[in-house]
Design an enzyme around this catalytic site. Structure first.
Site, PDB file in Angstrom:
ATOM      1  N   ASP A 174       0.830  -1.196   0.000  1.00  0.00           N
ATOM      2  CA  ASP A 174       0.000   0.000   0.000  1.00  0.00           C
ATOM      3  C   ASP A 174       0.870   1.254   0.000  1.00  0.00           C
ATOM      4  OD1 ASP A 174      -2.464   1.301  -0.042  1.00  0.00           O
ATOM      5  OD2 ASP A 174      -2.706   1.260   2.132  1.00  0.00           O
TER       6      ASP A 174
ATOM      7  N   HIS B 221      -4.476   3.038  -7.173  1.00  0.00           N
ATOM      8  CA  HIS B 221      -5.630   2.645  -6.371  1.00  0.00           C
ATOM      9  C   HIS B 221      -6.881   2.433  -7.226  1.00  0.00           C
ATOM     10  CE1 HIS B 221      -3.366   3.217  -2.688  1.00  0.00           C
ATOM     11  NE2 HIS B 221      -4.401   2.693  -2.040  1.00  0.00           N
TER      12      HIS B 221
ATOM     13  N   HIS C 264      -6.442  -0.978  -8.653  1.00  0.00           N
ATOM     14  CA  HIS C 264      -6.763  -1.913  -7.570  1.00  0.00           C
ATOM     15  C   HIS C 264      -8.272  -2.143  -7.489  1.00  0.00           C
ATOM     16  CE1 HIS C 264      -8.531  -2.339  -3.547  1.00  0.00           C
ATOM     17  NE2 HIS C 264      -7.588  -3.237  -3.340  1.00  0.00           N
TER      18      HIS C 264
ATOM     19  N   HIS D 293      -5.522  -5.821   0.448  1.00  0.00           N
ATOM     20  CA  HIS D 293      -5.524  -4.544  -0.265  1.00  0.00           C
ATOM     21  C   HIS D 293      -4.129  -4.175  -0.767  1.00  0.00           C
ATOM     22  CE1 HIS D 293      -6.466  -0.268  -1.040  1.00  0.00           C
ATOM     23  NE2 HIS D 293      -5.380   0.015  -0.368  1.00  0.00           N
TER      24      HIS D 293
END
Length: 377
Positions: free
Chosen positions: A169, A264, A267, A281
């Protein structure tokens, strides 16, 4: 140009820091609503009992039901009012922390992560779900948590996969902030007033946030491998301390005040592939960062540096690493379509975005990652 930067009022981390929880509760009053999964409470029970006795406070256990839902938030708010709690504590992983944010609504909030898997603890936003676990909405508050407290001994004793996911992340932080800066796009730090009250308006990122985002990346490269080994041994070392700070504080400040971009958004698109559902995540963000670098035609030296880092700490570099053994162009295009919806952060990239270009970047990133891994075997 209007710029914004947002951060917690206080951030503190150290070994056995949880023993000082009562001190921070006392800054608000004598009691706190504790929102935490029972398993997380059990992990730190002795420390909680110690801080209760030392500082003469009361912790009202909320019996967290597991989802950050409207119903759960309302139940806990009513409990806090009934017990006259002076503040709210969110202890554990992401959903307990987000629930605490929603219950506190930006006031008198103490966040105590028990894992360093994401950069959510420092932020002024939360993700809400239905009681069945489906996405509901994003919630934004007027300020970040009052206190973010990190007990590094607790983090060191958590499964290492959480720490590595947090590095995934954090890996995206600099590259997304860099893209946002180049495109002069808005950042989350300017959102609360505009979203909730219709005043203030949007804001760009600060130079400070971009510098912090770059330092986050530099810290990952310098200390990532040593921190992983320390976590494997359940030991606190300077490298582990630095990576915890990078995963939680540097990445948290970097994403909110520096901005999100393609990684993101990709993602989010990847979550449409069933194979990815069992991966964390940060693991999916790591691959998505590689896809963003392909999308922006980053220098090969930089791309290789990111690939090498991921392989060294065990982060995904290809789709097979996140449960997708093969992907067709049509499937990649479906991922890209979800990543490119109008409200997604991918539009903070400093050039026009097309679904076709994103699909191509995903497929090329997958092949580059596969070949890089093969070259290291």
């Amino acid at each position: 140009m209007r710029k914004a930067f947002i951060s917690p009022t206080k951030y503190v981390q150290g070994e056995d820091e949880l023993l000082n929880l009562g001190y921070f509760v006392k800054t608000f009053g004598d009691s706190a609503l504790l929102i935490a999964h029972p398993d997380d409470v059990k992990r730190v029970k002795e420390k909680l009992e110690s801080t209760i006795n030392k500082f003469q406070i009361t912790l009202v256990e909320g019996g967290f039901h597991g989802e950050c839902s409207r119903e759960e938030v309302q139940r806990l708010q009513e409990l806090a009012k009934e017990k006259s709690c002076s503040c709210t504590i969110g202890l554990g992983g992401g959903k307990a922390i987000d629930t605490a944010k929603c219950v506190a609504e930006g006031e008198a909030l103490i966040i105590v992560p028990t894992i360093a898997a994401t950069d959510a603890p420092t932020s002024h936003s939360a993700v809400m779900y239905t009681p069945e676990g489906e996405f509901d909405e994003y919630a934004y508050f007027n300020q970040s948590p009052s206190v973010v407290m990190i007990d590094t001994t607790v983090i060191a004793n958590a499964p290492t996969r959480f720490l590595v996911s947090g590095m995934g992340d954090a890996l995206s932080t600099y590259f997304e902030a860099r893209a946002t800066s180049r495109s002069y796009s808005n950042v989350n730090a300017g959102l609360p007033c505009g979203v909730r009250e219709g005043v203030c308006g949007a804001a760009k990122g600060t130079n400070t946030a971009l510098v912090l985002a770059k330092f986050c990346y530099d810290t990952l490269l310098k200390d990532g491998i040593q921190a992983k080994v320390a976590s494997d041994c359940n030991l606190v070392t300077p490298a582990l301390e630095n990576i915890i700070e990078a995963n939680i504080l540097l990445s948290g400040l970097g994403f909110e005040s520096g901005g999100l971009a393609a990684a993101h958004a990709i993602h989010n698109g990847l979550t449409s592939l069933e194979g990815t559902h069992h991966y964390y995540h940060g693991e999916k963000v790591a691959f998505s960062t590689i896809a963003q670098l392909v999308l922006e035609n980053a220098e090969q030296e930089e791309l290789n540096e990111v690939l090498a880092f991921c392989v060294s700490v065990g982060l995904p570099v290809c789709l097979a690493d996140i449960g997708v053994d093969s992907i067709s162009y049509e499937e990649a295009l479906t991922v890209a379509q979800k990543a490119c919806i109008p409200e997604e952060s991918i539009h903070s990239m400093p050039f026009p975005i097309t679904e076709e270009a994103v699909a191509a970047a995903i497929m090329v990133a997958d092949q580059l990652g596969r070949k890089f891994k093969q070259s290291k075997d």
